[in-house]
Design a protein around this motif. Structure first.
Motif, PDB file in Angstrom:
ATOM      1  N   UNK A 167      10.631   0.340 -13.525  1.00  0.00           N
ATOM      2  CA  UNK A 167       9.253   0.818 -13.554  1.00  0.00           C
ATOM      3  C   UNK A 167       8.268  -0.325 -13.730  1.00  0.00           C
ATOM      4  N   UNK A 168       7.263  -0.381 -12.831  1.00  0.00           N
ATOM      5  CA  UNK A 168       6.220  -1.401 -12.946  1.00  0.00           C
ATOM      6  C   UNK A 168       5.009  -0.817 -13.664  1.00  0.00           C
ATOM      7  N   UNK A 169       4.380   0.193 -13.060  1.00  0.00           N
ATOM      8  CA  UNK A 169       3.262   0.885 -13.691  1.00  0.00           C
ATOM      9  C   UNK A 169       2.975   2.196 -12.973  1.00  0.00           C
ATOM     10  N   UNK A 170       2.085   2.977 -13.602  1.00  0.00           N
ATOM     11  CA  UNK A 170       1.735   4.291 -13.084  1.00  0.00           C
ATOM     12  C   UNK A 170       0.226   4.454 -13.115  1.00  0.00           C
ATOM     13  N   UNK A 222       0.821  -1.209   0.000  1.00  0.00           N
ATOM     14  CA  UNK A 222       0.000   0.000   0.000  1.00  0.00           C
ATOM     15  C   UNK A 222       0.854   1.259   0.000  1.00  0.00           C
ATOM     16  N   UNK A 223       0.289   2.322  -0.557  1.00  0.00           N
ATOM     17  CA  UNK A 223       1.026   3.573  -0.700  1.00  0.00           C
ATOM     18  C   UNK A 223       0.067   4.749  -0.581  1.00  0.00           C
ATOM     19  N   UNK A 224       0.464   5.730   0.218  1.00  0.00           N
ATOM     20  CA  UNK A 224      -0.257   7.002   0.274  1.00  0.00           C
ATOM     21  C   UNK A 224       0.648   8.083  -0.293  1.00  0.00           C
ATOM     22  N   UNK A 245      -2.544   0.635  -4.368  1.00  0.00           N
ATOM     23  CA  UNK A 245      -2.108  -0.700  -3.962  1.00  0.00           C
ATOM     24  C   UNK A 245      -1.396  -1.377  -5.113  1.00  0.00           C
ATOM     25  N   UNK A 246      -0.405  -2.182  -4.756  1.00  0.00           N
ATOM     26  CA  UNK A 246       0.274  -3.061  -5.712  1.00  0.00           C
ATOM     27  C   UNK A 246       0.003  -4.488  -5.269  1.00  0.00           C
ATOM     28  N   UNK A 247      -0.503  -5.301  -6.158  1.00  0.00           N
ATOM     29  CA  UNK A 247      -0.775  -6.704  -5.876  1.00  0.00           C
ATOM     30  C   UNK A 247       0.122  -7.576  -6.740  1.00  0.00           C
ATOM     31  N   UNK A 248       0.693  -8.589  -6.119  1.00  0.00           N
ATOM     32  CA  UNK A 248       1.483  -9.559  -6.873  1.00  0.00           C
ATOM     33  C   UNK A 248       0.942 -10.944  -6.548  1.00  0.00           C
ATOM     34  N   UNK A 294       1.457 -10.040 -16.002  1.00  0.00           N
ATOM     35  CA  UNK A 294       0.129  -9.732 -15.477  1.00  0.00           C
ATOM     36  C   UNK A 294      -0.058 -10.115 -14.019  1.00  0.00           C
ATOM     37  N   UNK A 295       0.886 -10.869 -13.482  1.00  0.00           N
ATOM     38  CA  UNK A 295       0.809 -11.194 -12.051  1.00  0.00           C
ATOM     39  C   UNK A 295       0.897  -9.928 -11.193  1.00  0.00           C
ATOM     40  N   UNK A 296       1.443  -8.894 -11.793  1.00  0.00           N
ATOM     41  CA  UNK A 296       1.548  -7.600 -11.112  1.00  0.00           C
ATOM     42  C   UNK A 296       0.352  -6.745 -11.522  1.00  0.00           C
ATOM     43  N   UNK A 297      -0.431  -6.356 -10.537  1.00  0.00           N
ATOM     44  CA  UNK A 297      -1.592  -5.517 -10.826  1.00  0.00           C
ATOM     45  C   UNK A 297      -1.697  -4.444  -9.758  1.00  0.00           C
ATOM     46  N   UNK A 298      -2.518  -3.444 -10.039  1.00  0.00           N
ATOM     47  CA  UNK A 298      -2.605  -2.359  -9.086  1.00  0.00           C
ATOM     48  C   UNK A 298      -3.969  -1.720  -9.072  1.00  0.00           C
ATOM     49  N   UNK A 299      -4.048  -0.735  -8.225  1.00  0.00           N
ATOM     50  CA  UNK A 299      -5.303   0.003  -8.100  1.00  0.00           C
ATOM     51  C   UNK A 299      -4.991   1.364  -7.522  1.00  0.00           C
TER      52      UNK A 299
END
Lengths: 116, 112
Positions: B45-48, B22-24, B75-78, B62-67
């Motif tokens: 770099x993963x994503x923005x 998680x990130x704020x 959030x970063x989900x792996x 695709x195992x790496x996803x975010x929101x």
């Protein structure tokens, strides 16, 4: 793809010495360039940001220059101190597209040790 | 003015498990980027995320996803963790129009 190289990989200098860290990149179509400091196991601390239209930026004992056409940037540290010991990372920002942003490409860093 | 905050700071998982980081962002920033830093390497770099959408993506599976949430946190989900996913995961925030990055202290993930 943008490739960023930092030389040297490691540097050890006596306290008080002035030093220069080098960063080179392969694609000159950059938006900006940012220098960071990283202490072991920690996050990155921003030192200086240079926009592509600028030639240099200064903050205290730090001065960063940018030569976009030759694909080079240097970070000059004046009167080095033991507290400057850290890894210094150069990050090159690609094009900043509207509502899309840009990604930064990092070098592997220069590990600096300043000896008291 | 709080800077970028990340949680957890350290975590240990086993192969095949899933993790959420998680990130704020820094106050006033609207864009969150995630980077992976392996030992001795520069961040990759993963994503923005901007306006709750993934805007750019690096060379990660695709195992790496975010929101990104309406309050700009992210959030970063792996999924299906591999040993090679062991790294320091860094979150950076910025204001879309400037691109200058400010990083958090990172989340150190160890996969056994």
């Amino acid at each position: 793809k943008q490739e960023v190289t930092q030389i040297p990989a490691a540097l050890s200098v006596p306290e008080g010495e002035n030093l220069v860290l080098n960063c080179s990149f392969t694609d000159s179509a950059i938006y900006n360039l940012q220098w960071f400091r990283q202490d072991p196991g920690k996050g990155l601390t921003s030192l200086l940001l240079i926009q592509s239209s600028q030639r240099e930026q200064t903050s205290g004992r730090l001065n960063a220059s940018l030569d976009k056409s030759s694909g080079r940037s240097t970070l000059y540290i004046a009167a080095s101190q033991p507290g400057d010991s850290a890894t210094y990372l150069c990050a090159v920002g690609g094009r900043l597209w509207p509502n899309t942003g840009n990604q930064f490409y990092f070098g592997t860093g220069t590990s600096l040790t300043v000896i008291p | 003015d709080a800077g970028v905050t990340q949680s957890p700071t350290h975590l240990i998982k086993t192969r095949g498990q899933q993790v959420t980081l998680r990130c704020s962002p820094k106050s006033g920033h609207d864009t969150v980027s995630w980077y992976q830093q392996a030992l001795g390497q520069g961040p990759q770099f993963i994503f923005q995320y901007y306006e709750e959408e993934e805007r750019q993506r690096g060379n990660f599976p695709d195992r790496f996803s975010g929101h990104q949430f309406p309050n700009y946190s992210s959030e970063l989900n792996v999924n299906a963790l591999l040993l090679g996913d062991s790294a320091l995961y860094l979150c950076a925030s910025s204001w879309m129009n400037t691109g200058e990055l400010f990083f958090g202290e990172g989340s150190r993930l160890t996969v056994l």
